[in-house]
Design a protein around this motif. Sequence first.
Motif, short mmCIF file in Angstrom:
data_model
loop_
_atom_site.label_atom_id
_atom_site.label_comp_id
_atom_site.label_asym_id
_atom_site.label_seq_id
_atom_site.Cartn_x
_atom_site.Cartn_y
_atom_site.Cartn_z
N PHE A 11 51.62 21.12 -8.33
CA PHE A 11 52.88 20.76 -7.70
C PHE A 11 53.25 21.72 -6.57
CE2 PHE A 11 53.12 18.36 -11.61
CZ PHE A 11 53.39 17.11 -11.07
N ALA A 12 52.89 22.99 -6.70
CA ALA A 12 53.13 23.92 -5.61
C ALA A 12 52.32 23.52 -4.38
CB ALA A 12 52.79 25.35 -6.04
N ALA A 13 51.12 22.99 -4.59
CA ALA A 13 50.29 22.53 -3.47
C ALA A 13 50.93 21.35 -2.74
CB ALA A 13 48.90 22.16 -3.97
N LEU A 67 62.31 17.46 -5.04
CA LEU A 67 61.79 17.09 -6.36
C LEU A 67 60.49 17.83 -6.67
CD1 LEU A 67 62.64 13.28 -6.27
CD2 LEU A 67 63.90 15.11 -7.41
N VAL A 68 59.67 18.07 -5.66
CA VAL A 68 58.44 18.84 -5.87
C VAL A 68 58.79 20.27 -6.29
CG1 VAL A 68 56.51 19.93 -4.64
CG2 VAL A 68 56.90 17.48 -4.41
N VAL A 69 59.75 20.89 -5.62
CA VAL A 69 60.16 22.25 -5.98
C VAL A 69 60.74 22.27 -7.40
CG1 VAL A 69 61.77 24.12 -5.38
CG2 VAL A 69 60.45 22.99 -3.60
N ALA A 70 61.50 21.25 -7.75
CA ALA A 70 62.04 21.18 -9.11
C ALA A 70 60.91 21.05 -10.14
CB ALA A 70 63.00 20.01 -9.24
N MET A 71 59.87 20.28 -9.83
CA MET A 71 58.74 20.16 -10.75
C MET A 71 58.02 21.50 -10.90
SD MET A 71 58.47 17.15 -12.12
CE MET A 71 56.80 16.64 -12.47
N VAL A 72 57.89 22.25 -9.81
CA VAL A 72 57.27 23.58 -9.90
C VAL A 72 58.08 24.45 -10.85
CG1 VAL A 72 56.76 25.71 -8.63
CG2 VAL A 72 56.15 23.49 -7.64
N ALA A 73 59.40 24.43 -10.70
CA ALA A 73 60.26 25.23 -11.57
C ALA A 73 60.16 24.78 -13.03
CB ALA A 73 61.71 25.16 -11.09
N MET A 74 60.06 23.48 -13.26
CA MET A 74 59.99 22.98 -14.64
C MET A 74 58.66 23.31 -15.30
SD MET A 74 61.70 19.24 -14.59
CE MET A 74 63.43 18.98 -14.42
#
Length: 184
Positions: A11-13, A44-51
């Motif tokens: 997800f960071a990628a 939403l990508v940044v939120a997925m990285v955090a999750m």
Amino acid sequence: MAVDWALTAVFAALVLPCVLRLVRLDYVRLGHGVRHGDLAELLLVVAMVAMFSPVGGPIPAAGWQAVLALTTGWFAVAWWRRRDCAHHALSAAAMFYMVTAMPHHGVDHGPWLTMATMDARLALPLLAVAAAGYFVADAARTGVLAVRAAPGPGAAVHAGQGSRAVCRVVMGAGMGYMLLAAAV
């Protein structure tokens, strides 16, 4: 733990293609709805990285709840007006649900948003299963449509279309995985 780190890296990628679309595309020509969608995708990508990150994110869960509630509201109104923002509204709502329905007692991560260390299940697991079904089906449909629409040599490609499709497929699969893993 290895799966959590691998998914965090995946997800960071996705941050890079989201940012590249935002800095390279001509949104005057493409329209503001496209820009709003690209901004939502980045959020939403940044939120997925955090999750997925085993260490959590620098924003407490309450901060993510506020951001995701505003994003859900923004895209719900846009969906009502133009009928083309349903996916982003549903994505933000599902992430808001995950953050809100995550048990906040007996977890090791404190106020930080991380589902990697969660030892309990989400409230309303049937809602999580239904949402997971939507995201997995959407990821499969988007993947099939992207492969079918792959341009041949010399064909004109809509700016960012391939990048958006890849992000949507990966995000949909990740959302489905996270919702199912937290529901059962």
